[in-house]
Design a protein around this motif. Structure first.
Motif, short mmCIF file in Angstrom:
data_model
loop_
_atom_site.label_atom_id
_atom_site.label_comp_id
_atom_site.label_asym_id
_atom_site.label_seq_id
_atom_site.Cartn_x
_atom_site.Cartn_y
_atom_site.Cartn_z
N ARG A 1 104.03 -16.03 -26.49
CA ARG A 1 104.82 -16.95 -27.31
C ARG A 1 106.14 -16.31 -27.72
O ARG A 1 107.20 -16.93 -27.63
CB ARG A 1 104.02 -17.35 -28.57
CG ARG A 1 104.80 -18.23 -29.55
CD ARG A 1 104.02 -18.44 -30.86
NE ARG A 1 103.48 -17.23 -31.45
CZ ARG A 1 104.21 -16.34 -32.16
NH1 ARG A 1 105.49 -16.51 -32.35
NH2 ARG A 1 103.63 -15.26 -32.67
N ILE A 2 106.09 -15.05 -28.14
CA ILE A 2 107.31 -14.33 -28.55
C ILE A 2 108.24 -14.17 -27.35
O ILE A 2 109.46 -14.39 -27.45
CB ILE A 2 106.95 -12.97 -29.16
CG1 ILE A 2 106.20 -13.17 -30.48
CG2 ILE A 2 108.21 -12.12 -29.38
CD1 ILE A 2 105.55 -11.90 -31.03
N ALA A 3 107.68 -13.81 -26.19
CA ALA A 3 108.50 -13.64 -24.99
C ALA A 3 109.14 -14.96 -24.58
O ALA A 3 110.33 -15.00 -24.25
CB ALA A 3 107.66 -13.07 -23.86
N ARG A 4 108.37 -16.04 -24.60
CA ARG A 4 108.91 -17.36 -24.24
C ARG A 4 110.02 -17.79 -25.20
O ARG A 4 111.03 -18.35 -24.77
CB ARG A 4 107.80 -18.41 -24.22
CG ARG A 4 106.83 -18.26 -23.10
CD ARG A 4 107.44 -18.78 -21.84
NE ARG A 4 106.42 -18.80 -20.80
CZ ARG A 4 106.71 -18.80 -19.53
NH1 ARG A 4 107.95 -18.77 -19.14
NH2 ARG A 4 105.75 -18.80 -18.64
N GLN A 5 109.83 -17.54 -26.47
CA GLN A 5 110.85 -17.88 -27.46
C GLN A 5 112.13 -17.09 -27.17
O GLN A 5 113.23 -17.63 -27.23
CB GLN A 5 110.35 -17.59 -28.87
CG GLN A 5 111.34 -17.97 -29.95
CD GLN A 5 110.80 -17.67 -31.34
OE1 GLN A 5 109.69 -17.18 -31.51
NE2 GLN A 5 111.61 -17.94 -32.35
N HIS A 6 111.96 -15.82 -26.83
CA HIS A 6 113.12 -14.99 -26.52
C HIS A 6 113.82 -15.48 -25.24
O HIS A 6 115.05 -15.52 -25.18
CB HIS A 6 112.69 -13.52 -26.39
CG HIS A 6 113.83 -12.59 -26.20
ND1 HIS A 6 114.92 -12.53 -27.06
CD2 HIS A 6 114.07 -11.67 -25.23
CE1 HIS A 6 115.77 -11.61 -26.63
NE2 HIS A 6 115.28 -11.08 -25.52
N ILE A 7 113.04 -15.88 -24.26
CA ILE A 7 113.62 -16.43 -23.02
C ILE A 7 114.43 -17.67 -23.34
O ILE A 7 115.56 -17.84 -22.85
CB ILE A 7 112.51 -16.73 -21.99
CG1 ILE A 7 111.91 -15.43 -21.48
CG2 ILE A 7 113.05 -17.59 -20.84
CD1 ILE A 7 110.61 -15.61 -20.70
N ASP A 8 113.89 -18.55 -24.18
CA ASP A 8 114.62 -19.76 -24.58
C ASP A 8 115.93 -19.40 -25.28
O ASP A 8 116.98 -20.00 -25.01
CB ASP A 8 113.77 -20.64 -25.49
CG ASP A 8 112.59 -21.28 -24.77
OD1 ASP A 8 112.58 -21.30 -23.51
OD2 ASP A 8 111.66 -21.75 -25.47
N ASP A 9 115.87 -18.41 -26.18
CA ASP A 9 117.08 -17.97 -26.88
C ASP A 9 118.11 -17.40 -25.90
O ASP A 9 119.31 -17.69 -26.00
CB ASP A 9 116.75 -16.91 -27.93
CG ASP A 9 115.93 -17.44 -29.09
OD1 ASP A 9 115.86 -18.68 -29.27
OD2 ASP A 9 115.35 -16.62 -29.83
#
Length: 129
Positions: free
Chosen positions: A82-90
């Motif tokens: 979840r943290i990695a996906r959020q960072h990818i989105d950012d």
């Protein structure tokens, strides 16, 4: 090892190591009788973890979350993902923003004559935006 050695081994400046300690991202290193910080191999692994996270552009808040998950042997990989996906989105949003800036500046640069006249669409756009 002392802070200078830890800095060299981890690739993180001594100033940043002290900052990470002051913010609570990492626990303060133990001190020798003479007051020097002493770092263990576990401390060094944590500093390297932080360095890799920073190299990937994670925020300090996300690195803190990831450190907590790294220490937690009962963690759910879904939390890490979840943290990695959020960072990818950012990161993707930043890329889009940078691409828009490039497009705008390219148009303005193309419209500018680049001669000795004072009129310049780049200046005008900065003045009126």
């Amino acid at each position: 090892m002392n802070i200078g050695e830890a800095s060299k081994a981890s690739g993180i400046s001594a100033k940043m190591i002290r900052y990470y300690e002051s913010t609570g991202l990492i626990t303060a290193a133990s001190r020798s009788a003479s007051g020097y910080r002493h770092y263990t191999e576990d401390d060094l692994n944590m500093l390297r973890f932080i360095r890799r996270g920073r190299d990937l552009g994670f925020s300090m808040a996300h690195i803190g979350e990831l450190l907590n998950l790294w220490r937690d042997q009962q963690r759910a990989s879904a939390d890490v993902k979840r943290i990695a996906r959020q960072h990818i989105d950012d990161l993707n949003q930043r890329i889009r923003n940078l691409q828009e800036m490039v497009a705008t500046l390219s148009q303005l640069a193309q419209a500018c004559h680049g001669d000795n006249r004072p009129n310049c669409p780049i200046i005008e756009a900065l003045e009126h935006s």
